[in-house]
Design an enzyme around this catalytic site. Structure first.
Site, mmCIF file in Angstrom:
data_model
loop_
_atom_site.group_PDB
_atom_site.id
_atom_site.type_symbol
_atom_site.label_atom_id
_atom_site.label_comp_id
_atom_site.label_asym_id
_atom_site.label_seq_id
_atom_site.Cartn_x
_atom_site.Cartn_y
_atom_site.Cartn_z
ATOM 1 N N GLY A 14 27.298 11.892 -71.976
ATOM 2 C CA GLY A 14 26.771 13.184 -72.430
ATOM 3 C C GLY A 14 26.346 14.051 -71.261
ATOM 4 O O GLY A 14 26.518 13.698 -70.091
ATOM 5 N N ILE A 16 23.281 15.231 -69.992
ATOM 6 C CA ILE A 16 22.282 14.743 -69.024
ATOM 7 C C ILE A 16 22.668 13.342 -68.540
ATOM 8 O O ILE A 16 22.514 13.005 -67.364
ATOM 9 C CB ILE A 16 20.867 14.741 -69.636
ATOM 10 C CG1 ILE A 16 20.557 16.115 -70.236
ATOM 11 C CG2 ILE A 16 19.828 14.403 -68.572
ATOM 12 C CD1 ILE A 16 19.253 16.183 -70.991
ATOM 13 N N ASN A 39 29.579 13.146 -79.365
ATOM 14 C CA ASN A 39 29.370 14.500 -78.818
ATOM 15 C C ASN A 39 29.598 14.481 -77.303
ATOM 16 O O ASN A 39 28.878 15.119 -76.547
ATOM 17 C CB ASN A 39 27.952 14.986 -79.142
ATOM 18 C CG ASN A 39 27.758 16.460 -78.836
ATOM 19 O OD1 ASN A 39 28.701 17.251 -78.891
ATOM 20 N ND2 ASN A 39 26.539 16.840 -78.475
ATOM 21 N N SER A 128 11.460 14.964 -75.818
ATOM 22 C CA SER A 128 11.798 16.388 -75.895
ATOM 23 C C SER A 128 10.548 17.233 -76.044
ATOM 24 O O SER A 128 9.601 16.846 -76.755
ATOM 25 C CB SER A 128 12.697 16.600 -77.110
ATOM 26 O OG SER A 128 12.765 17.974 -77.427
ATOM 27 N N TYR A 152 14.787 16.771 -85.862
ATOM 28 C CA TYR A 152 15.095 16.321 -84.495
ATOM 29 C C TYR A 152 13.795 16.017 -83.748
ATOM 30 O O TYR A 152 13.625 14.937 -83.155
ATOM 31 C CB TYR A 152 15.896 17.401 -83.754
ATOM 32 C CG TYR A 152 15.928 17.176 -82.263
ATOM 33 C CD1 TYR A 152 16.629 16.090 -81.730
ATOM 34 C CD2 TYR A 152 15.231 18.010 -81.392
ATOM 35 C CE1 TYR A 152 16.626 15.849 -80.359
ATOM 36 C CE2 TYR A 152 15.232 17.776 -80.030
ATOM 37 C CZ TYR A 152 15.929 16.701 -79.519
ATOM 38 O OH TYR A 152 15.921 16.462 -78.169
ATOM 39 N N LYS A 156 12.186 12.371 -82.313
ATOM 40 C CA LYS A 156 11.792 12.069 -80.930
ATOM 41 C C LYS A 156 10.331 11.639 -80.867
ATOM 42 O O LYS A 156 9.967 10.738 -80.122
ATOM 43 C CB LYS A 156 12.030 13.302 -80.043
ATOM 44 C CG LYS A 156 13.494 13.547 -79.755
ATOM 45 C CD LYS A 156 14.060 12.441 -78.873
ATOM 46 C CE LYS A 156 15.543 12.536 -78.665
ATOM 47 N NZ LYS A 156 16.088 11.436 -77.841
ATOM 48 N N PHE A 181 12.208 19.861 -71.192
ATOM 49 C CA PHE A 181 12.194 21.200 -71.749
ATOM 50 C C PHE A 181 13.675 21.568 -71.958
ATOM 51 O O PHE A 181 14.358 20.842 -72.662
ATOM 52 C CB PHE A 181 11.295 22.111 -70.904
ATOM 53 C CG PHE A 181 9.854 21.844 -71.318
ATOM 54 C CD1 PHE A 181 9.258 20.607 -71.048
ATOM 55 C CD2 PHE A 181 9.136 22.761 -72.054
ATOM 56 C CE1 PHE A 181 7.971 20.310 -71.510
ATOM 57 C CE2 PHE A 181 7.850 22.482 -72.507
ATOM 58 C CZ PHE A 181 7.270 21.256 -72.234
ATOM 59 N N ASN A 182 14.248 22.608 -71.437
ATOM 60 C CA ASN A 182 15.628 22.959 -71.823
ATOM 61 C C ASN A 182 16.596 22.784 -70.658
ATOM 62 O O ASN A 182 16.723 23.697 -69.834
ATOM 63 C CB ASN A 182 15.667 24.398 -72.344
ATOM 64 C CG ASN A 182 15.045 24.519 -73.721
ATOM 65 O OD1 ASN A 182 13.858 24.258 -73.889
ATOM 66 N ND2 ASN A 182 15.832 24.886 -74.700
ATOM 67 N N ASN A 202 23.520 24.815 -78.645
ATOM 68 C CA ASN A 202 22.554 25.240 -77.630
ATOM 69 C C ASN A 202 22.977 26.557 -76.995
ATOM 70 O O ASN A 202 24.148 26.929 -76.995
ATOM 71 C CB ASN A 202 22.377 24.158 -76.563
ATOM 72 C CG ASN A 202 21.724 22.911 -77.146
ATOM 73 O OD1 ASN A 202 22.344 21.866 -77.210
ATOM 74 N ND2 ASN A 202 20.500 23.033 -77.597
ATOM 75 N N ARG A 234 11.800 29.901 -73.428
ATOM 76 C CA ARG A 234 11.917 28.475 -73.151
ATOM 77 C C ARG A 234 11.798 28.249 -71.649
ATOM 78 O O ARG A 234 12.028 29.159 -70.851
ATOM 79 C CB ARG A 234 13.284 27.927 -73.623
ATOM 80 C CG ARG A 234 13.506 27.984 -75.119
ATOM 81 C CD ARG A 234 12.656 26.948 -75.851
ATOM 82 N NE ARG A 234 12.883 26.977 -77.294
ATOM 83 C CZ ARG A 234 12.217 27.782 -78.141
ATOM 84 N NH1 ARG A 234 11.301 28.616 -77.701
ATOM 85 N NH2 ARG A 234 12.472 27.733 -79.441
ATOM 86 N N GLY A 295 13.411 26.194 -87.793
ATOM 87 C CA GLY A 295 12.899 25.161 -86.879
ATOM 88 C C GLY A 295 12.546 25.679 -85.500
ATOM 89 O O GLY A 295 11.915 24.964 -84.715
HETATM 90 N N1 UDP Z 1 19.691 30.546 -79.302
HETATM 91 C C1 UDP Z 1 20.334 31.720 -79.662
HETATM 92 N N2 UDP Z 1 21.678 31.669 -79.948
HETATM 93 C C2 UDP Z 1 22.403 30.516 -79.877
HETATM 94 C C3 UDP Z 1 21.738 29.318 -79.488
HETATM 95 C C4 UDP Z 1 20.379 29.377 -79.217
HETATM 96 O O1 UDP Z 1 19.724 32.778 -79.746
HETATM 97 O O2 UDP Z 1 23.623 30.533 -80.147
HETATM 98 C C5 UDP Z 1 18.264 30.588 -78.979
HETATM 99 C C6 UDP Z 1 17.430 29.686 -79.880
HETATM 100 O O3 UDP Z 1 17.028 30.376 -81.025
HETATM 101 C C7 UDP Z 1 16.265 29.335 -78.950
HETATM 102 C C8 UDP Z 1 16.865 29.348 -77.553
HETATM 103 O O4 UDP Z 1 18.094 30.078 -77.670
HETATM 104 O O5 UDP Z 1 15.307 30.351 -79.013
HETATM 105 C C9 UDP Z 1 17.160 27.974 -77.010
HETATM 106 O O6 UDP Z 1 17.895 27.270 -77.988
HETATM 107 P P1 UDP Z 1 18.615 25.905 -77.672
HETATM 108 O O7 UDP Z 1 19.325 25.476 -78.933
HETATM 109 O O8 UDP Z 1 19.451 26.035 -76.444
HETATM 110 O O9 UDP Z 1 17.435 24.917 -77.309
HETATM 111 P P2 UDP Z 1 16.141 24.463 -78.160
HETATM 112 O O10 UDP Z 1 14.998 25.195 -77.533
HETATM 113 O O11 UDP Z 1 16.353 24.776 -79.589
HETATM 114 O O12 UDP Z 1 16.063 22.992 -77.909
#
Ligand code: UDP
Length: 339
Positions: A14, A16, A39, A128, A152, A156, A181-182, A202, A234, A295
């Site tokens: 994957g 990471i 995935n 996470s 999710y 975690k 974090f992200n 993502n 984020r 969420g």
């Molecule tokens: N996001 C978005 N469009 C997308 C995917 C994500 O606007 O197609 C936004 C999402 O709502 C969040 C941020 O990008 O505010 C990060 O989302 P991601 O799914 O990458 O990571 P998460 O924080 O959910 O783990």
């Protein structure tokens, strides 16, 4: 410290996992991977070995398959496990919640049982920042109370709770739970990056696919959050910084459970990421604002100081580097690993 060990990496193909495998091999560890490729692509593992200049041993298996796991532990003198193998998309978890509990919680408990049966006590667990959930605290420390808002994040948090309990009862266990974090970015070679199956959930892989022309426009999920530009904020962190932290955590395990945030301490909005990616790629990333995604929470930013004091680790790469590296991978692999 830093003696070469045999490390089992679940989810090693994957995003990471594959970057961490490169770092482990480069540091002299032997690497065994288990991945079901639900995935991920096995091509990532070819690239890992090419980049590191050393082989690894790869198995295709589901972590809930105890017989398959036992066979892996029986075949190799495994010293430690890094457990990435899990499902990771917030929105998908709201659609198929039981799949998330089954894979993420069930997979972790099957792995712990196999480790116990084979006398393996050392574990680094992928947790996470999503477990902090609906919070107003900025930045977040590890002692802030978890308030998961989706399956999710619950899965975690349940994993961490399971680990806290077994560590209390089995004092020989040495576990680090790393709350990412992200993670963004890619290996600077352009050979290894994020290549999700199907439509990306993502943000960054979606942005990159828009930039390269695979998708028409980004959907920005909500611009009415209480943030400077109304989009979610984020703490984005380069995947190689995350991978490096795993190697340090492995070297510095102590009895019991250690919980550490992995972030930069810097918050960026969705529109900040779009702008940084446009600057790095020279491509425009058209977007349209849609409603909020179920969420999601407004702001998640780490206080990463505990990881600094425990591991001597801090992130060294910024959003510009993350976007430049992600773009290099996307350009070199416009259709991902399948291309
Ligand atoms: N996001 C978005 N469009 C997308 C995917 C994500 O606007 O197609 C936004 C999402 O709502 C969040 C941020 O990008 O505010 C990060 O989302 P991601 O799914 O990458 O990571 P998460 O924080 O959910 O783990």
């Amino acid at each position: 410290m830093n003696t070469a060990r045999t490390v089992l990496v679940t989810g090693g193909a994957g995003f990471i996992g594959s970057h961490t495998c490169v770092e482990l091999l480069e540091r002299g560890h032997d690497v065994i991977t288990v991945d079901d490729h639900s995935n991920s692509s096995p091509v990532a593992l070819d690239r890992v070995q090419k980049l590191a200049g050393r082989p690894l041993t790869a198995y295709t298996a589901d972590l809930r398959d105890r017989a398959a796991l036992d066979a892996v532990f029986a075949a190799h003198p495994i010293d430690a496990v890094i457990h990435f193998g899990a499902k990771k998309a917030v929105n998908e978890s709201t659609e198929i919640p039981l799949e998330y509990f089954d894979v993420n919680v069930g997979g972790t408990s099957a792995l712990l049982r196999a480790m116990g049966a084979h006398g393996v006590h050392d574990l680094v667990f992928s947790s996470s920042c999503s477990i902090y959930g609906e919070t107003t605290r900025v930045p977040l420390t590890e002692s802030d109370p978890p308030r998961p808002t989706n399956p999710y994040a619950h899965s975690k948090w349940m994993g961490e709770q399971m680990l806290a309990d077994v560590c209390r009862l089995l004092p020989e266990l040495r576990v680090a739970a790393l709350r990412y974090f992200n993670p963004l970015g890619a290996h600077p070679s352009g050979d290894l990056g994020e290549d999700p199956t199907g439509v990306p959930n993502n943000l960054l892989p979606y942005v990159a696919q828009v930039a390269v022309g695979r998708r028409e426009r980004l959907r920005v999920f909500g611009d009415d959050y209480p943030t400077p530009d109304g989009t979610c904020v984020r703490d984005y962190i380069h995947v190689l910084d995350v991978a490096g932290a795993h190697c340090l955590a492995l070297d510095r395990l102590v009895e019991g459970l250690q919980v550490l945030n992995l972030g930069t301490g810097v918050g960026s909005s969705v529109l900040d990421v779009v702008a940084a990616f446009e600057a790095a790629s020279g491509c425009s990333v058209p977007y349209e604002v849609q409603g909020r995604r179920p969420g999601d929470v407004a702001v998640l930013v780490a206080d990463p100081s505990r990881a600094e004091s425990v591991l001597g680790w801090h992130a060294t790469r910024d959003l510009t580097a993350m976007c430049a590296d992600a773009w290099r991978f996307q350009r070199a692999n416009p259709a991902g690993y399948a291309g």
